[in-house]
Motif scaffolding. Structure first.
Motif, PDB file in Angstrom:
ATOM      1  N   ALA A 105       0.829  -1.207   0.000  1.00 30.05           N
ATOM      2  CA  ALA A 105       0.000   0.000   0.000  1.00 30.05           C
ATOM      3  C   ALA A 105       0.861   1.254   0.000  1.00 30.05           C
ATOM      4  O   ALA A 105       0.557   2.235  -0.700  1.00 30.05           O
ATOM      5  N   LEU A 106       1.958   1.236   0.771  1.00 29.46           N
ATOM      6  CA  LEU A 106       2.855   2.397   0.815  1.00 29.46           C
ATOM      7  C   LEU A 106       3.508   2.629  -0.531  1.00 29.46           C
ATOM      8  O   LEU A 106       3.615   3.774  -0.995  1.00 29.46           O
ATOM      9  N   GLY A 107       3.957   1.551  -1.194  1.00 34.96           N
ATOM     10  CA  GLY A 107       4.557   1.702  -2.512  1.00 34.96           C
ATOM     11  C   GLY A 107       3.588   2.310  -3.503  1.00 34.96           C
ATOM     12  O   GLY A 107       3.943   3.224  -4.266  1.00 34.96           O
ATOM     13  N   LEU A 108       2.343   1.839  -3.505  1.00 34.12           N
ATOM     14  CA  LEU A 108       1.319   2.387  -4.403  1.00 34.12           C
ATOM     15  C   LEU A 108       1.003   3.842  -4.046  1.00 34.12           C
ATOM     16  O   LEU A 108       0.761   4.677  -4.930  1.00 34.12           O
ATOM     17  N   TYR A 109       1.035   4.128  -2.747  1.00 38.33           N
ATOM     18  CA  TYR A 109       0.772   5.490  -2.277  1.00 38.33           C
ATOM     19  C   TYR A 109       1.858   6.450  -2.757  1.00 38.33           C
ATOM     20  O   TYR A 109       1.569   7.567  -3.226  1.00 38.33           O
ATOM     21  N   LEU A 110       3.110   6.019  -2.666  1.00 42.59           N
ATOM     22  CA  LEU A 110       4.207   6.867  -3.118  1.00 42.59           C
ATOM     23  C   LEU A 110       4.132   7.145  -4.616  1.00 42.59           C
ATOM     24  O   LEU A 110       4.524   8.214  -5.080  1.00 42.59           O
ATOM     25  N   MET A 111       3.611   6.175  -5.365  1.00 40.64           N
ATOM     26  CA  MET A 111       3.481   6.344  -6.814  1.00 40.64           C
ATOM     27  C   MET A 111       2.206   7.080  -7.211  1.00 40.64           C
ATOM     28  O   MET A 111       1.956   7.304  -8.383  1.00 40.64           O
ATOM     29  N   ASP A 112       1.389   7.437  -6.217  1.00 37.64           N
ATOM     30  CA  ASP A 112       0.075   8.041  -6.470  1.00 37.64           C
ATOM     31  C   ASP A 112      -0.817   7.120  -7.288  1.00 37.64           C
ATOM     32  O   ASP A 112      -1.699   7.582  -8.026  1.00 37.64           O
ATOM     33  N   ALA A 113      -0.608   5.804  -7.149  1.00 40.07           N
ATOM     34  CA  ALA A 113      -1.432   4.836  -7.869  1.00 40.07           C
ATOM     35  C   ALA A 113      -2.656   4.435  -7.054  1.00 40.07           C
ATOM     36  O   ALA A 113      -3.658   4.003  -7.620  1.00 40.07           O
ATOM     37  N   TRP A 114      -2.565   4.549  -5.728  1.00 45.48           N
ATOM     38  CA  TRP A 114      -3.678   4.216  -4.849  1.00 45.48           C
ATOM     39  C   TRP A 114      -3.488   4.968  -3.546  1.00 45.48           C
ATOM     40  O   TRP A 114      -2.416   4.947  -2.957  1.00 45.48           O
ATOM     41  N   ARG A 115      -4.528   5.664  -3.099  1.00 49.10           N
ATOM     42  CA  ARG A 115      -4.424   6.542  -1.931  1.00 49.10           C
ATOM     43  C   ARG A 115      -5.044   5.936  -0.677  1.00 49.10           C
ATOM     44  O   ARG A 115      -5.392   6.649   0.254  1.00 49.10           O
TER      45      ARG A 115
END
Length: 253
Positions: A105-115
């Motif tokens: 989730a953190l990786g996706l959050y950093l990429m702005d792919a999932w908040r």
């Protein structure tokens, strides 16, 4: 917990600190400019472009990391105490899955792919706002932070600010099974964030602009995501070679 097991925690802190830059980058010069206002709900982190700022910037970060270590010791100590009372093997495995899902989730959050991780941060901010009547006067009494001890105290407070990235690593600290190992996990994480936040404190807006570029965030997000995926693969029993002990944040006990 040995140094090799702490290495990926430090790398996650380094990659994830682009989130810290975005979260704190608008607060500029508050430790050196006496007239700088204290923003609501946040604590300034010192963006100062001269060498005399270094003691204050470092003191702020030492305070911040000390708070991380205290939280890690609390999380690891509570889990370790519970383990001495009852067998938690199944529960530990569940938290192992959760810790690595949080990394995904953190990786996706950093990429702005999932908040989705922002929802967790929002929940933490509710508690933070309730603490404001006590904390706000303490902040104001420390401003302007013209001395290292004041910056250190601000760092101690800032370390408890709601942050999904910190929550993710706290799960790893909890799985360490003891207060000392939990503190070590959060120390490694804090040291990983140190280069970015020290650079922000000394260079300021130039570093902020560079690290907020989409390609930088995607690269850092992919790195964190990879750690999470590897951990999930190990938990599922798909891959378990010896080198996984170096790359998984929460190796099996």
């Amino acid at each position: 917990m040995n140094a090799l097991q702490l290495l990926p925690v430090m790398v996650v802190g380094l990659a994830g600190s682009v989130h810290c830059i975005g979260m704190c980058g608008g607060i500029v010069g508050a430790l050196s400019v006496s007239s700088a206002p204290l923003p609501r709900n946040v604590i300034p982190i010192a963006v100062i472009a001269h060498s005399s700022a270094l003691p204050r910037v470092l003191s702020y970060n030492v305070g911040r990391i000390a708070s991380y270590m205290a939280a890690g010791a609390l999380a690891g100590g509570l889990a370790g105490g519970a383990r001495s009372i009852a067998s938690l093997a199944g529960l530990q495995l569940g938290f192992y899955w959760l810790a690595n899902l949080m990394l995904v989730a953190l990786g996706l959050y950093l990429m702005d792919a999932w908040r989705g991780l922002a929802v967790l941060e929002q929940g933490g901010r509710v508690l933070w706002r309730r603490a404001q009547p006590v904390i706000a006067p303490m902040m104001k009494s420390l401003m302007p932070a013209t001395h290292p001890h004041q910056a250190f105290a601000l760092g101690l407070l800032w370390g408890w600010l709601p942050c999904g990235m910190v929550y993710s690593v706290l799960l790893t600290a909890m799985l360490s099974g003891s207060a000392s190992d939990g503190a070590a996990v959060m120390l490694a994480f804090g040291l990983g964030t140190l280069p970015m936040l020290t650079g922000l404190g000394l260079i300021g807006a130039r570093l902020q602009r560079a690290l907020q570029q989409r390609r930088v965030r995607i690269a850092c997000g992919l790195l964190v995501l990879a750690f999470g995926v590897l951990g999930l693969a190990r938990a599922a029993g798909g891959i378990a070679p010896d080198w996984m002990d170096t790359l998984c944040l929460t190796p099996h006990q």
